[in-house]
Design an enzyme around this catalytic site. Structure first.
Site, PDB file in Angstrom:
ATOM      1  N   CYS A 167     -47.859  -1.247 -14.810  1.00 15.18           N
ATOM      2  CA  CYS A 167     -47.880  -0.444 -16.035  1.00 15.18           C
ATOM      3  C   CYS A 167     -47.046  -1.146 -17.110  1.00 15.18           C
ATOM      4  O   CYS A 167     -45.889  -1.488 -16.868  1.00 15.18           O
ATOM      5  CB  CYS A 167     -47.300   0.934 -15.727  1.00 15.18           C
ATOM      6  SG  CYS A 167     -47.025   1.953 -17.169  1.00 15.18           S
ATOM      7  N   CYS A 186     -48.373   2.619 -23.615  1.00 17.84           N
ATOM      8  CA  CYS A 186     -49.519   3.370 -24.119  1.00 17.84           C
ATOM      9  C   CYS A 186     -49.177   4.834 -24.383  1.00 17.84           C
ATOM     10  O   CYS A 186     -49.657   5.403 -25.360  1.00 17.84           O
ATOM     11  CB  CYS A 186     -50.731   3.199 -23.215  1.00 17.84           C
ATOM     12  SG  CYS A 186     -50.531   3.884 -21.594  1.00 17.84           S
ATOM     13  N   THR A 233     -41.941   7.536 -18.452  1.00 19.10           N
ATOM     14  CA  THR A 233     -42.223   6.115 -18.219  1.00 19.10           C
ATOM     15  C   THR A 233     -41.501   5.252 -19.240  1.00 19.10           C
ATOM     16  O   THR A 233     -41.493   5.564 -20.432  1.00 19.10           O
ATOM     17  CB  THR A 233     -43.747   5.865 -18.349  1.00 19.10           C
ATOM     18  OG1 THR A 233     -44.407   6.530 -17.288  1.00 19.10           O
ATOM     19  CG2 THR A 233     -44.086   4.387 -18.296  1.00 19.10           C
ATOM     20  N   GLU A 268     -40.124   5.390 -13.762  1.00 22.17           N
ATOM     21  CA  GLU A 268     -40.030   6.697 -14.425  1.00 22.17           C
ATOM     22  C   GLU A 268     -38.648   7.330 -14.263  1.00 22.17           C
ATOM     23  O   GLU A 268     -37.965   7.104 -13.261  1.00 22.17           O
ATOM     24  CB  GLU A 268     -41.106   7.641 -13.868  1.00 22.17           C
ATOM     25  CG  GLU A 268     -42.492   7.417 -14.451  1.00 22.17           C
ATOM     26  CD  GLU A 268     -43.114   6.056 -14.132  1.00 22.17           C
ATOM     27  OE1 GLU A 268     -42.838   5.521 -13.034  1.00 22.17           O
ATOM     28  OE2 GLU A 268     -43.859   5.520 -14.973  1.00 22.17           O
ATOM     29  N   HIS A 272     -54.637   9.257 -24.305  1.00 24.69           N
ATOM     30  CA  HIS A 272     -54.014   8.699 -23.095  1.00 24.69           C
ATOM     31  C   HIS A 272     -55.056   8.506 -21.985  1.00 24.69           C
ATOM     32  O   HIS A 272     -55.024   7.511 -21.267  1.00 24.69           O
ATOM     33  CB  HIS A 272     -52.901   9.644 -22.654  1.00 24.69           C
ATOM     34  CG  HIS A 272     -51.820   8.958 -21.885  1.00 24.69           C
ATOM     35  ND1 HIS A 272     -51.412   7.667 -22.157  1.00 24.69           N
ATOM     36  CD2 HIS A 272     -51.053   9.373 -20.833  1.00 24.69           C
ATOM     37  CE1 HIS A 272     -50.464   7.327 -21.302  1.00 24.69           C
ATOM     38  NE2 HIS A 272     -50.229   8.334 -20.484  1.00 24.69           N
ATOM     39  N   TYR A 287     -57.059   4.874 -19.175  1.00 26.72           N
ATOM     40  CA  TYR A 287     -56.888   4.692 -17.731  1.00 26.72           C
ATOM     41  C   TYR A 287     -57.926   3.795 -17.067  1.00 26.72           C
ATOM     42  O   TYR A 287     -57.616   3.094 -16.109  1.00 26.72           O
ATOM     43  CB  TYR A 287     -56.790   6.059 -17.040  1.00 26.72           C
ATOM     44  CG  TYR A 287     -55.332   6.476 -16.908  1.00 26.72           C
ATOM     45  CD1 TYR A 287     -54.609   6.842 -18.039  1.00 26.72           C
ATOM     46  CD2 TYR A 287     -54.680   6.445 -15.689  1.00 26.72           C
ATOM     47  CE1 TYR A 287     -53.268   7.178 -17.941  1.00 26.72           C
ATOM     48  CE2 TYR A 287     -53.339   6.774 -15.584  1.00 26.72           C
ATOM     49  CZ  TYR A 287     -52.637   7.140 -16.703  1.00 26.72           C
ATOM     50  OH  TYR A 287     -51.308   7.451 -16.609  1.00 26.72           O
ATOM     51  N   CYS A 293     -56.586   0.093 -18.091  1.00 24.78           N
ATOM     52  CA  CYS A 293     -55.375  -0.455 -17.448  1.00 24.78           C
ATOM     53  C   CYS A 293     -55.575  -0.512 -15.935  1.00 24.78           C
ATOM     54  O   CYS A 293     -55.241  -1.513 -15.297  1.00 24.78           O
ATOM     55  CB  CYS A 293     -54.122   0.315 -17.852  1.00 24.78           C
ATOM     56  SG  CYS A 293     -53.997   1.999 -17.260  1.00 24.78           S
ATOM     57  N   GLU A 296     -49.566   7.614  -9.605  1.00 22.84           N
ATOM     58  CA  GLU A 296     -49.679   7.420 -11.056  1.00 22.84           C
ATOM     59  C   GLU A 296     -51.134   7.584 -11.502  1.00 22.84           C
ATOM     60  O   GLU A 296     -51.422   8.216 -12.508  1.00 22.84           O
ATOM     61  CB  GLU A 296     -49.154   6.041 -11.439  1.00 22.84           C
ATOM     62  CG  GLU A 296     -48.674   6.005 -12.883  1.00 22.84           C
ATOM     63  CD  GLU A 296     -49.603   5.270 -13.803  1.00 22.84           C
ATOM     64  OE1 GLU A 296     -49.946   4.130 -13.497  1.00 22.84           O
ATOM     65  OE2 GLU A 296     -49.975   5.836 -14.842  1.00 22.84           O
TER      66      GLU A 296
HETATM   67  C1  FAD Z   1     -46.129   7.443 -12.578  1.00 21.89           C
HETATM   68  C2  FAD Z   1     -46.228   8.551 -13.577  1.00 21.89           C
HETATM   69  C3  FAD Z   1     -45.931   8.292 -14.907  1.00 21.89           C
HETATM   70  C4  FAD Z   1     -45.923   9.318 -15.857  1.00 21.89           C
HETATM   71  N1  FAD Z   1     -45.534   9.042 -17.143  1.00 21.89           N
HETATM   72  C5  FAD Z   1     -45.376  10.056 -18.031  1.00 21.89           C
HETATM   73  C6  FAD Z   1     -44.835   9.818 -19.328  1.00 21.89           C
HETATM   74  O1  FAD Z   1     -44.517   8.693 -19.701  1.00 21.89           O
HETATM   75  N2  FAD Z   1     -44.661  10.875 -20.151  1.00 21.89           N
HETATM   76  C7  FAD Z   1     -44.990  12.130 -19.794  1.00 21.89           C
HETATM   77  O2  FAD Z   1     -44.816  13.029 -20.587  1.00 21.89           O
HETATM   78  N3  FAD Z   1     -45.510  12.398 -18.560  1.00 21.89           N
HETATM   79  C8  FAD Z   1     -45.706  11.382 -17.684  1.00 21.89           C
HETATM   80  N4  FAD Z   1     -46.235  11.642 -16.430  1.00 21.89           N
HETATM   81  C9  FAD Z   1     -46.452  13.027 -16.070  1.00 21.89           C
HETATM   82  C10 FAD Z   1     -47.868  13.470 -15.779  1.00 21.89           C
HETATM   83  O3  FAD Z   1     -48.544  13.763 -16.961  1.00 21.89           O
HETATM   84  C11 FAD Z   1     -47.716  14.671 -14.831  1.00 21.89           C
HETATM   85  O4  FAD Z   1     -47.322  14.171 -13.577  1.00 21.89           O
HETATM   86  C12 FAD Z   1     -48.956  15.514 -14.711  1.00 21.89           C
HETATM   87  O5  FAD Z   1     -49.239  16.145 -15.932  1.00 21.89           O
HETATM   88  C13 FAD Z   1     -48.810  16.572 -13.609  1.00 21.89           C
HETATM   89  O6  FAD Z   1     -47.679  17.355 -13.840  1.00 21.89           O
HETATM   90  P1  FAD Z   1     -46.624  17.520 -12.672  1.00 21.89           P
HETATM   91  O7  FAD Z   1     -46.283  16.187 -12.157  1.00 21.89           O
HETATM   92  O8  FAD Z   1     -45.514  18.374 -13.181  1.00 21.89           O
HETATM   93  O9  FAD Z   1     -47.394  18.238 -11.521  1.00 21.89           O
HETATM   94  P2  FAD Z   1     -47.586  19.783 -11.258  1.00 21.89           P
HETATM   95  O10 FAD Z   1     -47.639  20.534 -12.537  1.00 21.89           O
HETATM   96  O11 FAD Z   1     -46.565  20.210 -10.283  1.00 21.89           O
HETATM   97  O12 FAD Z   1     -49.019  19.812 -10.617  1.00 21.89           O
HETATM   98  C14 FAD Z   1     -49.241  19.820  -9.220  1.00 21.89           C
HETATM   99  C15 FAD Z   1     -50.537  20.563  -8.939  1.00 21.89           C
HETATM  100  O13 FAD Z   1     -50.406  21.919  -9.369  1.00 21.89           O
HETATM  101  C16 FAD Z   1     -51.471  22.255 -10.253  1.00 21.89           C
HETATM  102  N5  FAD Z   1     -50.931  23.185 -11.268  1.00 21.89           N
HETATM  103  C17 FAD Z   1     -49.870  22.973 -12.085  1.00 21.89           C
HETATM  104  N6  FAD Z   1     -49.670  24.055 -12.878  1.00 21.89           N
HETATM  105  C18 FAD Z   1     -50.621  24.940 -12.570  1.00 21.89           C
HETATM  106  C19 FAD Z   1     -50.944  26.259 -13.035  1.00 21.89           C
HETATM  107  N7  FAD Z   1     -50.236  26.843 -13.999  1.00 21.89           N
HETATM  108  N8  FAD Z   1     -52.009  26.877 -12.484  1.00 21.89           N
HETATM  109  C20 FAD Z   1     -52.740  26.292 -11.512  1.00 21.89           C
HETATM  110  N9  FAD Z   1     -52.472  25.049 -11.018  1.00 21.89           N
HETATM  111  C21 FAD Z   1     -51.425  24.399 -11.532  1.00 21.89           C
HETATM  112  C22 FAD Z   1     -51.951  20.936 -10.855  1.00 21.89           C
HETATM  113  O14 FAD Z   1     -53.294  20.999 -11.280  1.00 21.89           O
HETATM  114  C23 FAD Z   1     -51.749  19.984  -9.679  1.00 21.89           C
HETATM  115  O15 FAD Z   1     -52.860  20.028  -8.830  1.00 21.89           O
HETATM  116  C24 FAD Z   1     -46.279  10.622 -15.469  1.00 21.89           C
HETATM  117  C25 FAD Z   1     -46.620  10.883 -14.136  1.00 21.89           C
HETATM  118  C26 FAD Z   1     -46.589   9.877 -13.193  1.00 21.89           C
HETATM  119  C27 FAD Z   1     -46.911  10.199 -11.767  1.00 21.89           C
END
Ligand code: FAD
Length: 480
Positions: A100, A104, A191, A255, A290, A294, A297, A441
């Site tokens: 990564c 982006c 990130t 991260e 964003h 994907y 990259c 990721e």
């Molecule tokens: C390597 C990596 C880099 C990243 N980089 C960035 C970054 O630079 N900036 C940034 O802002 N974010 C970043 N992210 C965050 C990414 O956008 C989130 O991981 C993603 O949106 C999921 O959110 P979460 O990890 O909190 O998972 P969760 O919200 O815990 O989701 C887990 C599961 O629960 C479900 N879920 C969650 N909420 C609900 C709900 N209310 N109702 C029903 N189902 C639900 C989801 O669909 C999923 O299946 C990164 C993530 C990763 C893994």
């Protein structure tokens, strides 16, 4: 605007860039230690190297604000051609790093802010857009790296931000002052902290108290960064380079959890506040931009995975085995389908009222959704082809050992003159690219699969499709 006082002239080279990070002295906690020499610390050097590559490889654009040549990562897209150039470059640079490059999310947050601030001003007569243009001009002129912090830690996902037991589970304003606001809360998965100058922070929930978009230097007092663990991360602290897999660049973006503890933000760095009716537009503008990336990259990284896998096929003397060729064809198909998605949503992009161009939402969501599946499948096929040695390979220290090294060299030598060391290097690269952290990721970066499915279903115009079917099926609805 809160300029970074240690950066006094535009950053021309990768070395200028590295020096600017040293001067900023951003602190990151890792393994219970506060690290202040981030760009020179072995845990972070590979991540910084990946961003530095974006200073080394020419990727110019012409600023619509100043007419000057700028780094494309600080560009606001002015045409479909800009959208296409964005994804073509992402594939290229990810082929060079297999990691990564961490810029982006920032670029996408900047583009989303440009688009939405224009619309907020049209409705409310605010002046966010002009303010933001000044900020963009600063970023472009000094050639700075911005990262994007959208994802809050969120606590109970079934509750809105202001319904949480602890209000600090989402970043929010705790005090309004004459000269700015004070914010508190925590963002997850951020990130690129180790290689960034600025962070743009934005909300994703349509709750008035929590609707804020702002930017600040990453080393702003009151922000604590805590580095996340990645698969095999302590290998970065070992001697030698083979076991690291991708010694120069690591794998994902490095991260952090970012905790905002009463951080002061001057008004000139606030680009939206309380206009929560625009939260949805903001999230969609950012998410589409964003998700557009994907396929490109991950396509670039898949090219390297394919290359390393092909090397192992040669080392194993299996270039003509039919099931292996089939699996490689599947890998190629998925890689190019991913890339095709990024290209398609870019070519189908459109102009917004702000003048900036954005990718097609439906196709961007399809692209990211394919990524959540194809990357796992690509890795699965590579693991199948590479064999068990991927999991049982001895260490570089054993290969270098005077007593057992020669035994390993003999035992692990490949076909076609491929040495044991070459095989080990390829296998470790596959291990690095296809490890757990990189997979996750692909799944969650830019949102979990469900968030794409929601948008697909919303935009699919199923009633319209039903009408197409009814017409051809000869179904005539009573128009009374
Ligand atoms: C390597 C990596 C880099 C990243 N980089 C960035 C970054 O630079 N900036 C940034 O802002 N974010 C970043 N992210 C965050 C990414 O956008 C989130 O991981 C993603 O949106 C999921 O959110 P979460 O990890 O909190 O998972 P969760 O919200 O815990 O989701 C887990 C599961 O629960 C479900 N879920 C969650 N909420 C609900 C709900 N209310 N109702 C029903 N189902 C639900 C989801 O669909 C999923 O299946 C990164 C993530 C990763 C893994």
């Amino acid at each position: 605007m809160a300029k970074i006082m240690t950066i006094k002239k535009p950053l021309g080279t990768a070395n200028d860039y590295r020096q600017s990070l040293r001067d900023m002295k951003t602190a990151i906690w890792a393994f219970g230690e506060k690290i202040t020499n981030v760009p020179d610390h072995p845990l972070f050097i590979p991540h910084v190297n990946a961003v530095a590559k974006t200073y080394e490889v020419n990727n110019p654009a012409t600023s619509h604000l100043t007419g000057k040549t700028i780094n494309r990562f600080n560009h606001i897209h002015q045409s479909v051609d800009d959208l296409v150039k964005k994804v073509k470059f992402l594939r290229t640079i990810n082929q060079l790093t297999a990691c990564c490059i961490q810029r982006c999310a920032g670029q996408d947050a900047l583009n989303a802010t440009y688009v939405v601030t224009y619309e907020i001003d049209q409705k409310y007569g605010t002046n966010y857009h002009e303010r933001f243009k000044k900020f963009m001009t600063y970023l472009q002129e000094y050639n700075l790296v911005t990262i994007g912090a959208m994802t809050d830690v969120k606590g109970d996902r079934s509750k809105k931000p202001n319904q949480q037991a602890d209000p600090d589970l989402f970043v929010h304003v705790v005090e309004e002052r004459k000269d700015g606001v004070v914010v508190r809360g925590a963002k997850a998965h951020l990130t690129g902290v180790s290689g960034a100058h600025q962070v743009i922070v934005f909300m994703r929930e349509d709750s008035k108290d929590y609707s804020i978009v702002f930017s600040c230097p990453v080393n702003t007092p009151g922000i604590t960064y805590i580095f996340g663990r990645q698969s095999n991360d302590t290998r970065k602290l070992e001697k030698g380079d083979i076991d690291k897999g991708n010694a120069e660049f690591a794998c994902v973006g490095g991260e952090c959890v970012a905790i905002f503890d009463n951080v002061f933000i001057p008004w000139e760095d606030v680009f939206m506040y309380k206009e929560y009716d625009f939260a949805g537009m903001f999230v969609e503008a950012f998410a589409s931009a964003h998700r557009q990336n994907y396929g490109a990259c991950k396509g670039g990284i898949a090219d390297v995975l394919l290359g390393a896998t092909y090397g192992i096929i040669k080392a194993n003397g299996l270039t003509n085995a039919s099931h292996i060729r089939d699996k490689v064809a599947d890998m190629i198909n998925m890689t190019e389908t991913l890339y095709a998605g990024s290209l398609a949503c870019s070519y189908e992009g459109h102009k917004t009222p702000s003048g900036a161009f954005v990718a097609d939402t439906m196709l961007a969501n399809i692209t990211k959704h394919n990524t959540t599946k194809f990357v796992y499948e690509l890795n699965r096929l590579s693991h199948d082809i590479c064999g068990g040695l991927l999991a049982t390979l001895p260490s570089e220290a054993d290969l270098r050992h005077p007593e057992i090294g020669p035994k390993l060299e003999k035992a692990l030598a490949g076909a076609a003159g491929i040495t044991a060391e070459e095989k080990m290097r390829l296998l470790r690269l596959v291990d690095n690219i296809s490890g757990g952290t990189a997979c996750v990721e692909a799944m969650h970066g830019a949102g979990p699969p469900q968030s794409q499915r929601i948008m697909m279903l919303r935009d699919a115009k199923l009633e319209g499709k039903l009408k197409l079917a009814e017409k051809l099926a000869g179904i005539k609805k009573d128009k009374k």
